[in-house]
Design a protein around this motif. Sequence first.
Motif, mmCIF file in Angstrom:
data_model
loop_
_atom_site.group_PDB
_atom_site.id
_atom_site.type_symbol
_atom_site.label_atom_id
_atom_site.label_comp_id
_atom_site.label_asym_id
_atom_site.label_seq_id
_atom_site.Cartn_x
_atom_site.Cartn_y
_atom_site.Cartn_z
ATOM 1 N N GLY A 1 0.822 -1.362 0.100
ATOM 2 C CA GLY A 1 0.021 0.064 0.054
ATOM 3 C C GLY A 1 0.876 1.092 -0.168
ATOM 4 N N THR B 1 1.090 5.028 0.906
ATOM 5 C CA THR B 1 0.295 6.223 1.699
ATOM 6 C C THR B 1 0.324 7.320 0.806
ATOM 7 O OG1 THR B 1 2.431 6.776 2.687
ATOM 8 C CG2 THR B 1 1.265 5.180 3.448
ATOM 9 N N GLY C 1 -2.667 6.494 -2.009
ATOM 10 C CA GLY C 1 -3.656 5.645 -1.591
ATOM 11 C C GLY C 1 -4.206 4.420 -2.496
ATOM 12 N N VAL C 2 -3.220 3.735 -3.034
ATOM 13 C CA VAL C 2 -3.375 2.697 -4.208
ATOM 14 C C VAL C 2 -2.493 1.647 -3.404
ATOM 15 C CG1 VAL C 2 -3.677 3.918 -6.099
ATOM 16 C CG2 VAL C 2 -1.563 3.026 -5.731
ATOM 17 N N PHE C 3 -2.958 0.285 -3.826
ATOM 18 C CA PHE C 3 -2.192 -0.598 -3.553
ATOM 19 C C PHE C 3 -1.779 -1.759 -4.639
ATOM 20 C CE2 PHE C 3 -6.170 -2.687 -3.355
ATOM 21 C CZ PHE C 3 -6.062 -4.163 -3.795
ATOM 22 N N CYS D 1 5.324 3.101 2.265
ATOM 23 C CA CYS D 1 4.993 1.639 1.891
ATOM 24 C C CYS D 1 4.475 0.852 3.075
ATOM 25 C CB CYS D 1 6.166 0.853 1.258
ATOM 26 S SG CYS D 1 6.750 1.520 -0.336
ATOM 27 N N ALA E 1 -5.126 -5.306 2.286
ATOM 28 C CA ALA E 1 -4.742 -3.800 1.807
ATOM 29 C C ALA E 1 -6.176 -2.983 1.523
ATOM 30 C CB ALA E 1 -4.175 -4.004 0.443
ATOM 31 N N SER F 1 -8.162 0.610 3.440
ATOM 32 C CA SER F 1 -8.660 1.596 2.760
ATOM 33 C C SER F 1 -8.001 2.263 1.529
ATOM 34 C CB SER F 1 -8.788 3.017 3.485
ATOM 35 O OG SER F 1 -7.644 3.683 3.720
ATOM 36 N N TYR F 2 -6.870 0.964 1.011
ATOM 37 C CA TYR F 2 -6.169 1.241 -0.160
ATOM 38 C C TYR F 2 -7.146 0.975 -1.446
ATOM 39 C CZ TYR F 2 -1.833 2.174 2.210
ATOM 40 O OH TYR F 2 -1.098 2.589 3.333
ATOM 41 N N ARG F 3 -6.915 1.484 -2.544
ATOM 42 C CA ARG F 3 -7.762 1.223 -3.715
ATOM 43 C C ARG F 3 -7.020 0.414 -4.461
ATOM 44 N NH1 ARG F 3 -6.437 6.513 -4.266
ATOM 45 N NH2 ARG F 3 -5.759 7.232 -6.371
ATOM 46 N N CYS G 1 -4.527 -0.558 -7.712
ATOM 47 C CA CYS G 1 -3.683 0.170 -8.740
ATOM 48 C C CYS G 1 -4.333 -0.374 -9.827
ATOM 49 C CB CYS G 1 -2.386 -0.140 -8.897
ATOM 50 S SG CYS G 1 -1.409 0.219 -10.032
#
Length: 349
Positions: A29, A31, A34-36, A51, A60, A64-66, A68
């Motif tokens: 993830g 930071t 906000g993507v993983f 990271c 992930a 709250s990660y979206r 990739c």
Amino acid sequence: MILELERKKELYKALVEKRTEYEGIFYVGVTSTGVFCRPTCPARKPKFENCEFYETAQQALLASYRPCQRCRPLSHPNHVSDLVRVLVEAVEQNPEKRWRGQDFKALSVDESTARRQFKKRFGMTFVEYARARRMGLALKSIRSGEKIIDTQLAAGYDSSSGFRDAFSRIMGTPPSRLEDGRILKAAWLDTRLGPMIAIGDEDKLYLLEFVDRRGLEREVERLRKRTKAAIIPGETKPIHSIEKELAQYFDGKLTEFSTPLYLMGSPFQQSVWEQLRQIPPGETRSYADIAGALGKPTAFRAVAQANGANQLAIVIPCHRVINSDGGLGGYGGGLVRKEWLLTHERQSG
């Protein structure tokens, strides 16, 4: 906490180097965005301090990660792109076609992109893929009794020597020697820990390895020479069987494999492999333990060599053999995979 930091450094190094053997081992993830992503994501790499590492995509997502949009971590790591799918379908519609630049333009496909994507997915360029498909049909024709000259012309070769050389390079044996030869088929299998190659005939499985295993080409070449067989793309009953069993194994629903195997080794090697299959899932033995079980306590080095000669990964569980001091030892598929397999088996038991 020091060990945790060292582990993070290891995973970050794998991320930077896009190490394929870490596929399925972790997700990262980022930071700052906000993507993983998966370990082999082609995007520019984030800073270490940005990271966070997770064992599963679900973890992930829960953080709250979206996902990739470039590496698509929620799809299979070896998902076939639309471009590859279109070209594979085009080959199947006219498998004897010899592809040229204008053929790519007619499909609105960039030739260099096709070459790159096929090289990544199949280990060969698109032209090599199409040629291998033509050669597969040529092999079938020869086996069915058609004249070699007719097969040569159908495959698009005006020169008999050119046809013979190309055939030998791809299939491993010249067409004139195939009448009494054996045929093995090879298929690409997608797994949780990355793609594997399976090779077998209609009765047994001969080889199962991770495609990024060091020395795999030499293994296949050795198999081809020892069996005096041509190896062509295709599927067989044992390949279908092992694909199904591997899926159950990675889901934690299967611990013993029943796919019939062809063991190509000396009597001593086969005795070692039989000992490996007797190690319960989730447990480990040392090379010395195996040597002792065989009644040859000083033969632990020979046991290690036999272990390394195993061509049926996971099914013959050489990953369950470790050093006497408790260290993981070696593993052709990579130590990260070995550790994951042992942990998976303990948790599934």
